[in-house]
Scaffold this active site. Structure first.
Site, short mmCIF file in Angstrom:
data_model
loop_
_atom_site.label_atom_id
_atom_site.label_comp_id
_atom_site.label_asym_id
_atom_site.label_seq_id
_atom_site.Cartn_x
_atom_site.Cartn_y
_atom_site.Cartn_z
N HIS A 144 -2.55 69.29 -9.53
CA HIS A 144 -1.53 68.24 -9.56
C HIS A 144 -0.12 68.81 -9.68
O HIS A 144 0.85 68.10 -9.42
CB HIS A 144 -1.82 67.25 -10.70
N ASP A 152 -9.04 69.79 -10.37
CA ASP A 152 -7.61 69.91 -10.67
C ASP A 152 -7.19 71.37 -10.81
O ASP A 152 -6.49 71.75 -11.76
CB ASP A 152 -7.25 69.12 -11.96
N SER A 167 1.13 72.22 -17.90
CA SER A 167 -0.01 72.13 -16.99
C SER A 167 -0.16 73.40 -16.16
O SER A 167 0.81 73.88 -15.55
CB SER A 167 0.15 70.93 -16.05
#
Length: 318
Positions: free
Chosen positions: A165, A195, A270
């Site tokens: 993402h 992901d 992230s």
């Protein structure tokens, strides 16, 4: 000739014993009068000039002198005035000095230095400091047109593992190394179900690969570090523990198990590594549980490295 002694401040002599003969007159003594007796010697005064001899006439054919003192009271008044003036001057100086001191106030006491710890002896880093120093050169910041995140090198060929993402919709991204260098990288491949994504640098020799550990060896309560670029703050290190293992969470649009930690994870973390106390990567920081404000509330999740490493290998091979 009889000289009249000067008397200061007492007026002119008067009375029977102080009759002043006219100038040039001689004092006549009665026939049966005894010759005048010389006055006793007078000691010099403590203050003022010494007495001065004055010639006096004591009779026919007699030449004698007597000591005439200037008025003691006059000299005392003058001396008293001098003493008063001197005392007033000294007193005024003392008062002025005291007034100055009163106006200035007491002298400030010397300021003591606050207690400080002794300098640490030169030695190598230990504990979490050593762990962070070992991993930081492998961690990068990732910048895209729409967002940003973190990642870490997994080999010496310039491959970087991150979240899918973070690079969604991009084929080229900018990678910022730990020394501030900015390099271009391409998106080598993605797995949106897990992901995960892999980037490839054009200049692979600039990266230091991280050491991958085993997430299966983790224990609840074990200390871990989360490293990344939360809110764009590159090289940020936060500490926590493993809160839970195999926590069921929704990742990449489907339900997956993850490592739960209370190490602070925020937007921008992230794709960054979750490492154990030995500096080995045990997870890929991916998501957080947040309140209404959207910030960290002490619940973060990382993809276990035991699942992420094989996916990265597959993307690199293909």
């Amino acid at each position: 000739m009889v000289l009249e002694a000067a008397v200061m401040g007492l007026g002119r002599p008067h009375g029977p014993d102080f009759r002043t003969p006219s100038p040039g007159a001689r004092r006549e003594l009665p026939a049966d009068a005894s010759p005048p007796v010389s006055p006793p010697p007078v000691l010099p005064p403590l203050i003022g000039p010494p007495p001065r001899p004055v010639p006096v006439a004591s009779g026919p054919g007699t030449d004698a002198t007597r000591v005439v003192r200037e008025s003691p009271r006059g000299r005392l008044l003058v001396a008293a005035g001098l003493v008063a003036a001197l005392t007033g001057a000294l007193g005024g100086a003392a008062v002025a000095t005291a007034g100055a001191r009163l106006f200035e106030g007491p002298a400030p006491a010397p300021v003591a230095a606050l207690p400080r710890a002794a300098p640490a002896p030169p030695a190598g880093l230990t504990g979490l400091s050593a762990t962070a120093a070992r991993v930081l050169p492998s961690v990068v910041s990732i910048e895209t047109r729409n967002s940003g995140g973190s990642g870490f090198a997994v080999d010496e060929r310039g491959h970087i593992l991150t979240n899918a993402h973070v690079v969604r919709g991009s084929s080229q991204v900018t990678v910022v190394l730990s020394d501030g260098s900015r390099l271009s990288a391409r998106v080598a491949g993605t797995d949106y179900g897990e992901d995960l994504a892999v980037l490839e640098l054009d200049d692979p020799g600039r990266l230091t690969p991280a050491t991958l550990g085993r997430s299966a060896d983790l224990s609840v309560g074990e200390q871990v570090l989360a490293i990344g670029s939360p809110l764009g703050l590159s090289g940020t290190v936060t500490a926590g523990i493993v809160s839970a293992l195999d926590r069921e969470v929704r990742l990449g649009g489907s339900s997956r198990t993850a490592v739960q930690t209370d190490a602070s994870i925020n937007p921008g973390n992230s794709g960054g590594p979750l490492v154990n106390g030995r500096g080995e990567v045990v997870g890929v920081n991916t998501a957080i549980a947040s309140g209404r404000g959207g910030g960290n509330i002490g619940i973060g999740f990382a993809i276990p490295i035991d699942r992420a490493a094989p996916i990265a290998d597959r993307i690199i091979r293909n």
